[in-house]
Design a protein around this motif. Structure first.
Motif, PDB file in Angstrom:
ATOM      1  N   ASN A   6      36.803  69.004  -1.304  1.00 54.15           N
ATOM      2  CA  ASN A   6      35.736  68.052  -1.010  1.00 54.15           C
ATOM      3  C   ASN A   6      35.097  68.451   0.309  1.00 54.15           C
ATOM      4  N   CYS A   7      33.937  69.045   0.219  1.00 52.91           N
ATOM      5  CA  CYS A   7      33.207  69.527   1.387  1.00 52.91           C
ATOM      6  C   CYS A   7      32.009  68.618   1.608  1.00 52.91           C
ATOM      7  N   PHE A   8      31.943  67.990   2.764  1.00 54.59           N
ATOM      8  CA  PHE A   8      30.821  67.115   3.090  1.00 54.59           C
ATOM      9  C   PHE A   8      30.712  67.058   4.604  1.00 54.59           C
ATOM     10  N   GLY A   9      29.640  66.472   5.090  1.00 50.83           N
ATOM     11  CA  GLY A   9      29.561  66.312   6.533  1.00 50.83           C
ATOM     12  C   GLY A   9      28.168  66.403   7.086  1.00 50.83           C
ATOM     13  N   HIS A  10      28.121  66.664   8.390  1.00 45.34           N
ATOM     14  CA  HIS A  10      26.889  66.565   9.164  1.00 45.34           C
ATOM     15  C   HIS A  10      26.213  67.936   9.224  1.00 45.34           C
ATOM     16  N   LEU A  11      25.504  68.293   8.179  1.00 43.01           N
ATOM     17  CA  LEU A  11      24.883  69.621   8.130  1.00 43.01           C
ATOM     18  C   LEU A  11      23.912  69.820   9.286  1.00 43.01           C
ATOM     19  N   GLY A  12      23.267  68.743   9.733  1.00 41.32           N
ATOM     20  CA  GLY A  12      22.293  68.872  10.808  1.00 41.32           C
ATOM     21  C   GLY A  12      22.864  69.461  12.082  1.00 41.32           C
ATOM     22  N   ASP A  13      24.167  69.255  12.344  1.00 40.24           N
ATOM     23  CA  ASP A  13      24.780  69.833  13.537  1.00 40.24           C
ATOM     24  C   ASP A  13      25.897  70.818  13.196  1.00 40.24           C
ATOM     25  N   GLY A  14      25.978  71.227  11.932  1.00 39.77           N
ATOM     26  CA  GLY A  14      26.932  72.264  11.554  1.00 39.77           C
ATOM     27  C   GLY A  14      28.364  71.808  11.399  1.00 39.77           C
ATOM     28  N   ASN A  15      28.602  70.506  11.346  1.00 41.50           N
ATOM     29  CA  ASN A  15      29.957  69.956  11.268  1.00 41.50           C
ATOM     30  C   ASN A  15      30.316  69.631   9.819  1.00 41.50           C
ATOM     31  N   LEU A  16      31.325  70.341   9.290  1.00 44.13           N
ATOM     32  CA  LEU A  16      31.796  70.099   7.940  1.00 44.13           C
ATOM     33  C   LEU A  16      33.173  69.444   7.965  1.00 44.13           C
ATOM     34  N   HIS A  17      33.362  68.487   7.075  1.00 49.41           N
ATOM     35  CA  HIS A  17      34.699  67.972   6.775  1.00 49.41           C
ATOM     36  C   HIS A  17      35.114  68.673   5.484  1.00 49.41           C
ATOM     37  N   TYR A  18      35.983  69.649   5.648  1.00 48.70           N
ATOM     38  CA  TYR A  18      36.334  70.561   4.558  1.00 48.70           C
ATOM     39  C   TYR A  18      37.781  70.279   4.186  1.00 48.70           C
ATOM     40  N   ASN A  19      37.963  69.471   3.138  1.00 44.82           N
ATOM     41  CA  ASN A  19      39.278  68.923   2.827  1.00 44.82           C
ATOM     42  C   ASN A  19      39.776  69.414   1.464  1.00 44.82           C
ATOM     43  N   VAL A  20      41.054  69.723   1.408  1.00 44.70           N
ATOM     44  CA  VAL A  20      41.654  70.347   0.231  1.00 44.70           C
ATOM     45  C   VAL A  20      42.637  69.366  -0.412  1.00 44.70           C
ATOM     46  N   PHE A  21      42.487  69.168  -1.724  1.00 46.76           N
ATOM     47  CA  PHE A  21      43.250  68.159  -2.454  1.00 46.76           C
ATOM     48  C   PHE A  21      43.945  68.766  -3.669  1.00 46.76           C
ATOM     49  N   PRO A  22      45.009  68.108  -4.125  1.00 44.86           N
ATOM     50  CA  PRO A  22      45.657  68.562  -5.368  1.00 44.86           C
ATOM     51  C   PRO A  22      44.776  68.259  -6.570  1.00 44.86           C
ATOM     52  N   GLN A  23      45.038  68.958  -7.652  1.00 48.39           N
ATOM     53  CA  GLN A  23      44.360  68.629  -8.900  1.00 48.39           C
ATOM     54  C   GLN A  23      44.832  67.260  -9.396  1.00 48.39           C
ATOM     55  N   GLN A  24      44.027  66.631 -10.230  1.00 48.53           N
ATOM     56  CA  GLN A  24      44.346  65.307 -10.744  1.00 48.53           C
ATOM     57  C   GLN A  24      45.695  65.349 -11.466  1.00 48.53           C
ATOM     58  N   GLY A  25      46.522  64.346 -11.197  1.00 44.02           N
ATOM     59  CA  GLY A  25      47.846  64.302 -11.794  1.00 44.02           C
ATOM     60  C   GLY A  25      48.933  64.856 -10.896  1.00 44.02           C
ATOM     61  N   ARG A  26      48.532  65.491  -9.784  1.00 45.62           N
ATOM     62  CA  ARG A  26      49.509  65.982  -8.815  1.00 45.62           C
ATOM     63  C   ARG A  26      49.274  65.281  -7.484  1.00 45.62           C
ATOM     64  N   SER A  27      50.229  65.424  -6.574  1.00 44.35           N
ATOM     65  CA  SER A  27      50.111  64.779  -5.271  1.00 44.35           C
ATOM     66  C   SER A  27      50.183  65.823  -4.171  1.00 44.35           C
ATOM     67  N   ARG A  28      49.825  65.406  -2.965  1.00 45.33           N
ATOM     68  CA  ARG A  28      49.878  66.353  -1.854  1.00 45.33           C
ATOM     69  C   ARG A  28      51.309  66.804  -1.576  1.00 45.33           C
ATOM     70  N   ALA A  29      52.283  65.961  -1.928  1.00 43.45           N
ATOM     71  CA  ALA A  29      53.679  66.356  -1.716  1.00 43.45           C
ATOM     72  C   ALA A  29      54.047  67.584  -2.541  1.00 43.45           C
ATOM     73  N   ASP A  30      53.378  67.774  -3.678  1.00 41.71           N
ATOM     74  CA  ASP A  30      53.654  68.937  -4.524  1.00 41.71           C
ATOM     75  C   ASP A  30      53.220  70.237  -3.862  1.00 41.71           C
ATOM     76  N   HIS A  31      52.379  70.132  -2.839  1.00 41.51           N
ATOM     77  CA  HIS A  31      51.824  71.329  -2.197  1.00 41.51           C
ATOM     78  C   HIS A  31      52.217  71.434  -0.732  1.00 41.51           C
TER      79      HIS A  31
END
Length: 473
Positions: free
Chosen positions: A375-400
């Motif tokens: 999920n990449c989103f954020g303040h493009l006007g100032d070059g700031n991205l919130h670049y977040n990595v998630f598990p596929q549906q059905g899995r949790s972050r604990a799996d990774h």
């Protein structure tokens, strides 16, 4: 060597403060929003700057670590100590006063515990705007926002928190007070200590009040959600909009469809802007002076962008409710992220021209590590991205969990390669101390260490935040 904050070591301090200064329920102060860390300590909530000075001076004399606490919304662990001896946690929550307003100067003076939303309302009562705006504005406090040099959605037009501050009142590590609440726009009388304290995350002193710069309220505001074929097109759209609107652009946000997919999956509820969600969208918000129609300005931008092949669809807000609905989407994405549970989240900034290449290359490199949702989103006007990595549906972050370090290293290495920063607006805290050492300029780190040693020779101020704690606990 630090002394632990305990009822015995703080007995004399307790006797010199009102009974209600010490918090009995400390749990809310000793966790952070993502639930990754827990801290310890005695929590004290002073009423005024003199009490703050008394507390800090007491702790300095006895080598008791002091951790400043604002609204607790920080995401990099700057507001708690997760190892070492128990510190004194100094909460500014009771210092909430708007001390003074100066309408003819467009200035107000607020204490560090004032909540951002309350400062915004006080500015509005003066017919002015305090332009710092971010998702946690209902709980984030002015002292913490300045201590982390917070950004938010309006940096493109108004700058970071640093740009909104004219002067500071600060309790130094030895308990003395720097009375620096200047309202001057120009003051070249030596080192800029205000800028030194802003962004220091409580490691050089405790901000207790600030003189804040206000700006005129736009006569008319508008917003539009525009579908773009790619991040490169979004960047070209930014240039086109700036050519036409200049400083009228308040915010320019890039949003990937993954954010809307998360909202659909876990909420909060939202009104879908398009019948079919595009891969990439831009949310543009503008504020115009009297005599200019924001809707007409946005329509002109859309028409020019469509002719240039930079947009494929768009929605222009026709009312305040429409504008709020578009911003609700953007502001709900972090909550949806929290509900999904990221494996690794990244607050990065890049030279604007590098943003599209980073997004493409980042996806390729992460695919070599595993199968993730980004999920990449954020303040493009100032070059700031919130670049977040998630598990596929059905899995949790604990799996990774075993891949978390590799993911973070992958994203941060690429950011550094492209001339970016691994901390755009959230600060270093304790989470990114290793990153600062890995990617920071050695000369800069040496200068920072020298400043810390000079101003806080006993090392009591928020030890382990920003710079590694070199004491033996």
């Amino acid at each position: 060597m630090f002394t632990a904050a305990t009822p015995d070591t703080l007995a004399d301090l307790r006797a010199s403060l009102p009974d209600d200064s010490f918090r009995t329920d400390t749990a809310p102060y000793l966790t952070e929003p993502r639930g990754r860390w827990a801290g310890a300590g005695v929590v004290v909530a002073p009423r005024d700057t003199d009490q703050v000075a008394r507390i800090v001076g007491y702790c300095n004399d006895r080598r008791i670590a002091v951790v400043p606490y604002g609204g607790g919304t920080g995401l990099v662990g700057g507001q708690l100590m997760n190892d070492g001896v128990a510190p004194l946690v100094l909460s500014l929550e009771r210092m909430t006063a708007i001390r003074a307003t100066y309408p003819s100067e467009s200035v107000l003076v607020a204490e560090a515990g004032a909540i951002l939303a309350d400062v915004q309302r006080a500015a509005a009562d003066m017919g002015r705007l305090f332009p710092l705006s971010l998702a946690s504005e209902g709980s984030a406090r002015i002292g913490g926002l300045l201590s982390t040099n917070a950004g938010g959605v309006n940096v493109l037009r108004y700058g970071n928190a640093r740009a909104q501050c004219l002067g500071l009142e600060v309790v130094r590590p030895d308990g003395t007070i720097w009375h620096g609440l200047s309202r001057l726009r120009k003051d070249n009388t030596g080192y800029d200590l205000r800028d030194l304290m802003i962004g220091a995350e409580g490691t050089l002193g405790i901000i207790t009040a600030a003189a804040l710069r206000l700006v005129p309220q736009p006569a008319g505001v508008g917003a539009a959600m525009l579908a773009v074929p790619s991040p490169a097109a979004a960047l070209d759209l930014l240039a086109l909009a700036q050519d036409r609107l200049g400083d009228g652009i308040s915010a320019f946000e890039i949003i990937h469809r993954q954010g809307l997919d998360f909202l659909t999956e876990v909420g909060p509820e939202f009104r879908a802007p398009f019948a079919e969600t595009p891969d990439w969208m831009v949310l543009i918000d503008i504020g115009m002076p009297a005599g200019l129609d924001p809707d007409a300005a946005l329509e002109a931008v859309f028409e020019a962008a469509a002719e240039a092949g930079l947009v494929t669809d768009g929605i222009i807000a026709r009312s305040g409710a429409d504008r709020d609905a578009l911003w609700h989407i953007r502001e709900s994405i972090p909550e949806a992220n929290r509900r999904i549970g990221s494996i690794s989240s990244h607050d990065i900034s890049l030279p604007l021209s590098q943003v599209p290449d980073f997004i493409v290359e980042g996806g390729k490199r992460l695919a070599r590590i595993g199968d993730f949702r980004i999920n990449c989103f954020g303040h493009l006007g100032d070059g700031n991205l919130h670049y977040n990595v998630f598990p596929q549906q059905g899995r949790s972050r604990a799996d990774h969990e075993d891949q978390r370090a590799a993911i973070k290293g992958c994203v941060h290495d690429l950011t550094d390669e492209m001339g970016g920063s691994v901390s755009a607006e959230h600060g270093i805290g304790r989470l990114k101390v290793d990153d600062l050492e890995r990617y920071g300029d050695p000369a800069k780190l040496a200068m920072m260490r020298a400043i810390k040693t000079a101003l806080d020779p006993n090392g009591i101020m928020n030890p382990g935040a920003v710079l590694r704690n070199l004491t033996n606990d």
